[in-house]
Design an enzyme around this catalytic site. Structure first.
Site, PDB file in Angstrom:
ATOM      1  N   GLU A 146       0.877  -1.174   0.000  1.00 34.11           N
ATOM      2  CA  GLU A 146       0.000   0.000   0.000  1.00 34.11           C
ATOM      3  C   GLU A 146       0.909   1.216   0.000  1.00 34.11           C
ATOM      4  O   GLU A 146       1.383   1.648   1.051  1.00 34.11           O
ATOM      5  CB  GLU A 146      -0.905  -0.013   1.243  1.00 34.11           C
ATOM      6  CG  GLU A 146      -1.943  -1.119   1.253  1.00 34.11           C
ATOM      7  CD  GLU A 146      -3.105  -0.847   0.298  1.00 34.11           C
ATOM      8  OE1 GLU A 146      -3.319   0.317  -0.086  1.00 34.11           O
ATOM      9  OE2 GLU A 146      -3.798  -1.814  -0.065  1.00 34.11           O
ATOM     10  N   CYS A 200      -2.062   9.480   2.279  1.00 34.67           N
ATOM     11  CA  CYS A 200      -1.640   8.858   1.019  1.00 34.67           C
ATOM     12  C   CYS A 200      -2.522   9.234  -0.162  1.00 34.67           C
ATOM     13  O   CYS A 200      -2.070   9.229  -1.292  1.00 34.67           O
ATOM     14  CB  CYS A 200      -1.597   7.352   1.186  1.00 34.67           C
ATOM     15  SG  CYS A 200      -3.158   6.676   1.769  1.00 34.67           S
TER      16      CYS A 200
HETATM   17  N1  LIG Z   1      -1.511   3.233   0.402  1.00 33.44           N
HETATM   18  C1  LIG Z   1      -1.763   3.548   1.651  1.00 33.44           C
HETATM   19  O1  LIG Z   1      -2.729   3.091   2.250  1.00 33.44           O
HETATM   20  C2  LIG Z   1      -0.841   4.463   2.398  1.00 33.44           C
HETATM   21  C3  LIG Z   1      -1.225   4.941   3.644  1.00 33.44           C
HETATM   22  C4  LIG Z   1      -0.367   5.794   4.326  1.00 33.44           C
HETATM   23  C5  LIG Z   1       0.843   6.156   3.788  1.00 33.44           C
HETATM   24  N2  LIG Z   1       1.168   5.683   2.569  1.00 33.44           N
HETATM   25  C6  LIG Z   1       2.421   6.106   1.963  1.00 33.44           C
HETATM   26  O2  LIG Z   1       3.469   5.953   2.914  1.00 33.44           O
HETATM   27  C7  LIG Z   1       4.435   6.963   2.763  1.00 33.44           C
HETATM   28  C8  LIG Z   1       4.667   7.650   4.088  1.00 33.44           C
HETATM   29  O3  LIG Z   1       4.795   6.728   5.135  1.00 33.44           O
HETATM   30  P1  LIG Z   1       6.193   6.478   5.891  1.00 33.44           P
HETATM   31  O4  LIG Z   1       7.002   7.734   5.813  1.00 33.44           O
HETATM   32  O5  LIG Z   1       5.950   5.888   7.220  1.00 33.44           O
HETATM   33  O6  LIG Z   1       6.797   5.415   5.037  1.00 33.44           O
HETATM   34  P2  LIG Z   1       8.110   4.708   5.350  1.00 33.44           P
HETATM   35  O7  LIG Z   1       8.267   3.920   4.145  1.00 33.44           O
HETATM   36  O8  LIG Z   1       9.188   5.628   5.774  1.00 33.44           O
HETATM   37  O9  LIG Z   1       7.831   3.765   6.648  1.00 33.44           O
HETATM   38  C9  LIG Z   1       6.818   2.790   6.696  1.00 33.44           C
HETATM   39  C10 LIG Z   1       7.270   1.606   7.488  1.00 33.44           C
HETATM   40  O10 LIG Z   1       8.448   1.086   6.915  1.00 33.44           O
HETATM   41  C11 LIG Z   1       9.415   0.867   7.918  1.00 33.44           C
HETATM   42  N3  LIG Z   1      10.738   1.100   7.350  1.00 33.44           N
HETATM   43  C12 LIG Z   1      11.341   2.291   7.142  1.00 33.44           C
HETATM   44  N4  LIG Z   1      12.551   2.108   6.573  1.00 33.44           N
HETATM   45  C13 LIG Z   1      12.712   0.780   6.428  1.00 33.44           C
HETATM   46  C14 LIG Z   1      13.760  -0.040   5.896  1.00 33.44           C
HETATM   47  N5  LIG Z   1      14.895   0.485   5.419  1.00 33.44           N
HETATM   48  N6  LIG Z   1      13.579  -1.361   5.892  1.00 33.44           N
HETATM   49  C15 LIG Z   1      12.454  -1.910   6.365  1.00 33.44           C
HETATM   50  N7  LIG Z   1      11.432  -1.180   6.885  1.00 33.44           N
HETATM   51  C16 LIG Z   1      11.558   0.140   6.916  1.00 33.44           C
HETATM   52  C17 LIG Z   1       9.098   1.854   9.003  1.00 33.44           C
HETATM   53  O11 LIG Z   1       9.594   1.421  10.221  1.00 33.44           O
HETATM   54  C18 LIG Z   1       7.603   1.903   8.951  1.00 33.44           C
HETATM   55  O12 LIG Z   1       7.007   0.926   9.772  1.00 33.44           O
HETATM   56  C19 LIG Z   1       3.885   7.878   1.706  1.00 33.44           C
HETATM   57  O13 LIG Z   1       4.456   7.558   0.470  1.00 33.44           O
HETATM   58  C20 LIG Z   1       2.402   7.568   1.684  1.00 33.44           C
HETATM   59  O14 LIG Z   1       1.751   7.885   0.480  1.00 33.44           O
HETATM   60  C21 LIG Z   1       0.370   4.849   1.863  1.00 33.44           C
END
Ligand SMILES: NC(=O)c1ccc[n+]([C@@H]2O[C@H](COP(=O)([O-])OP(=O)(O)OC[C@H]3O[C@@H](n4cnc5c(N)ncnc54)[C@H](O)[C@@H]3O)[C@@H](O)[C@H]2O)c1
Length: 482
Positions: free
Chosen positions: A216, A251
């Site tokens: 997602e 998002c």
């Molecule tokens: N499609 C949806 O339903 C939805 C909903 C909310 C946010 N988003 C998207 O998410 C993004 C923002 O969220 P964010 O900043 O938390 O995203 P992110 O990718 O920074 O983090 C999300 C998750 O990934 C983990 N993570 C971070 N770095 C990692 C790594 N190197 N290896 C493994 N896991 C890791 C984090 O701990 C966290 O739990 C935006 O692009 C937004 O559009 C999508």
């Protein structure tokens, strides 16, 4: 002092949960219902704590927390409770002449032990909603909330441990190190919410074990405004879907507006009027808007605003306060396509407006870019609505509103291309965590010798006719006609 999560902890965790799953703990209807009811109790008994954690993490207004996180979760749980029996029931499938006599069904089977990794912007909704799907389908599940919303993460860990069956549902708090350790384990599904950049890391880790994923992700969700629209309502809905949804940190938030050069001055005027009506003359002081999540994101957004050929395109807002992590609703007009603000997902309170000669050019801009999670069109023109819905590819499309498709559980929620893969919500969540198992029941009657050697021309003809369901040919062979 809290214990550091290590590789052995990750292995033990999955071993424990797999033992529970293999013992059948999570498979029964009763267990699933009990856990779902416990999730409902969390919403009923702890709403003030949830609202307070969201305020600590994001300065999220109470209305947004209560409605867009807790109330949406309640809906999701109640729907699962109401429909679970139906969802779990095998679906009868038609059989063909080839296997006659037989009956067939599709059995929804739990996958096993699944991992849910969630994001910080709607930390309760985006954590618990997939968990509802995982539990409904009879899986054991580990949730890894985002470390960027620490108050929400620790409240989730506390409440899920207190209410749910810890032999099959666990929370692991942590950041990259802990997530990486979890990703080294073999899961039966990984459900990830977050950025496309990290989505690629998740998919690579999953590939090692051939683990299926739901991703997602996000992207730049465009809004097209036609001049044949109710502009006041259009603008109010855009503001509610942008600044009224976690201050643009959502998002499916509008990322940029596309409209015609001729109509844009009106759009900008009404946007200014309505923003002032919603948030007052000094929006930096408004309590009705979340703050930016942290300094990194504040600096990322500031950099976008300060870029050459962007900073002079601000027509409204632009004020910032780094100490308070606040950025005012900011509108920019005709920033370059190759600027950072038009190349990356904004995920904040900045809204560029791109003006073009006609709407077809607007549609072309969307089609020429990576597929967004959502695409929006405001118009009263029926033909235009249909053309947009049929020719623009996006995770979801909404005509004349913003983000509300998320609240319709009969619609799948998910991305396409760069905005993700797989979907959830309602029955789609149940399906996301189930294997659709084909089951064919045969008896020993009607055992046809034609499928067994020694083969002959007659057997070949009859078998071909059966496989093709060619009744006429079947009769011809049986009657010995050439
Ligand atoms: N499609 C949806 O339903 C939805 C909903 C909310 C946010 N988003 C998207 O998410 C993004 C923002 O969220 P964010 O900043 O938390 O995203 P992110 O990718 O920074 O983090 C999300 C998750 O990934 C983990 N993570 C971070 N770095 C990692 C790594 N190197 N290896 C493994 N896991 C890791 C984090 O701990 C966290 O739990 C935006 O692009 C937004 O559009 C999508």
């Amino acid at each position: 002092m809290t214990k550091v999560f290590q590789a052995a902890d990750a292995t033990d965790l999955v071993t424990d949960l797999r033992r529970s799953f293999d013992a059948g703990v999570t498979r029964g209807y009763e267990w699933r219902v009990t856990q779902l009811k416990k999730l409902l109790l969390i919403c009923d008994n702890h709403e003030p704590e949830i609202v307070s954690a969201l305020h600590d993490d994001l300065g999220k207004p109470e209305l947004e927390s209560s409605v867009y996180e807790v109330a949406l979760l309640r809906n999701s749980i109640n729907l699962a409770l109401k429909q679970l029996k139906d969802w779990m029931a095998p679906d009868k499938a038609k059989t063909s002449l080839t296997t006659f006599p037989a009956s067939a069904e599709i059995v929804s089977e739990p996958l096993g032990v699944v991992l849910v990794i969630s994001a910080w912007n709607y930390p309760f909704l985006l954590s618990i909603d997939p968990v509802i799907g995982a539990i409904s389908s009879g899986n054991a599940v580990v949730l890894k909330p985002s470390e960027l919303a620490p108050a929400s993460s620790s409240l989730l860990a506390k409440l899920l441990e207190q209410y749910l069956d810890s032999s099959a549902v666990r929370v692991v708090e942590g950041a990259v190190t802990e997530t990486t350790l979890l990703l080294e384990q073999k899961w039966d599904k990984i459900f990830y919410t977050g950025s496309s950049r990290i989505g690629r890391i998740i998919m690579m880790a999953a590939a090692k074990h051939l683990t299926p994923v739901v991703l997602e992700l996000g992207g730049k969700s465009p809004v097209v405004i036609d001049s044949d629209t109710n502009l006041k309502i259009t603008v109010k809905r855009i503001i509610a879907g942008k600044w009224g949804c976690n201050n643009g940190q959502a998002c499916i938030s509008p990322d940029y507006i596309l409209t015609t050069k001729q109509f844009s001055p009106k759009v900008i005027d009404v946007l200014k009027q309505e923003l002032e009506a919603f948030y007052g003359k000094n929006p930096m002081e408004s309590k009705d808007m979340s703050r930016i999540v942290n300094l990194d994101h504040f600096d990322r957004l500031s950099k976008m605003l300060e870029e050459k050929e962007v900073s002079d395109k601000i027509v409204y807002g632009g004020q910032k306060n780094r100490d308070k992590l606040k950025i005012a609703p900011t509108i920019l007009v005709d920033v370059p396509f190759d600027s950072q603000i038009m190349s990356e997902e904004i995920f904040g309170p900045l809204l560029p407006i791109i003006t073009l000669h006609n709407l077809e050019e607007c549609f072309d801009v969307i089609r020429s870019r990576p597929k967004p999670l959502a695409a929006y069109l405001f118009t009263q023109n029926q033909k235009l609505k249909e053309r947009f819905a049929m020719t623009v590819s996006a995770g979801g499309i909404v005509i004349n509103d913003i983000a509300v498709h998320l609240a319709v559980p009969t619609l799948p929620f998910g991305g396409v291309g760069e905005s993700g893969m797989g979907s959830y919500h309602g029955k789609f969540s149940f399906d996301a965590f189930s294997h659709k198992k084909a089951v064919l029941y045969k008896s020993f009657v009607g055992d046809a010798a034609i499928r067994y050697p020694p083969y002959s021309r007659g057997k070949l003809r009859l078998l071909k006719a059966l496989v093709n369901s060619n009744i006429l040919e079947i009769f011809r062979v049986l009657l010995g006609l050439s």
